[in-house]
Design a protein around this motif. Structure first.
Motif: not given
Length: 126
Positions: A16-22
């Protein structure tokens, strides 16, 4: 000073996929190179990816090359890590970092970074 706050972590199945933000605040966001690091339980913190001030140059650890993509939107003061084809071994706490000043365009050592976020948990199930 630069303050950094990560978000976007969670639980995902292998493949699967995830998108992290900072999200950054304080000093001018565009004035610093940015990086992502991760730390699994019982292991040392390791480099994942970094990006230059303007986002034109990137660097990746061999373990994530071809699967992860680092990017930034300086207008929004936000750094991203798009994670695709996730594997159980990607499970870790992911932290973003900034260096001010930076000695290289895309630093890869923890010693080169001055500011750190609190981290966000990423768990990949098999």
């Amino acid at each position: 000073q630069v303050q950094l706050v990560e978000s976007g972590g969670g639980l995902v199945q292998a493949g699967g996929s995830l998108r992290l933000s900072c999200a950054g605040s304080g000093r001018t966001f565009s004035s610093t190179a940015m990086g992502w690091f991760r730390q699994a339980p019982g292991k040392e913190r390791e480099f994942v990816a970094s990006v230059s001030r303007a986002g034109s140059t990137t660097r990746y650890a061999d373990s994530v090359k071809g699967r992860f993509t680092i990017s930034r939107d300086n207008a929004k003061n936000t750094l991203y890590l798009q994670m695709d084809s996730l594997k159980p071994e990607d499970t870790a706490v992911y932290s973003c970092a900034a260096c001010l000043p930076c000695t290289t365009m895309v630093p890869h050592s923890t010693r080169e970074y001055d500011y750190w976020g609190q981290g966000t948990q990423v768990t990949v199930s098999s």
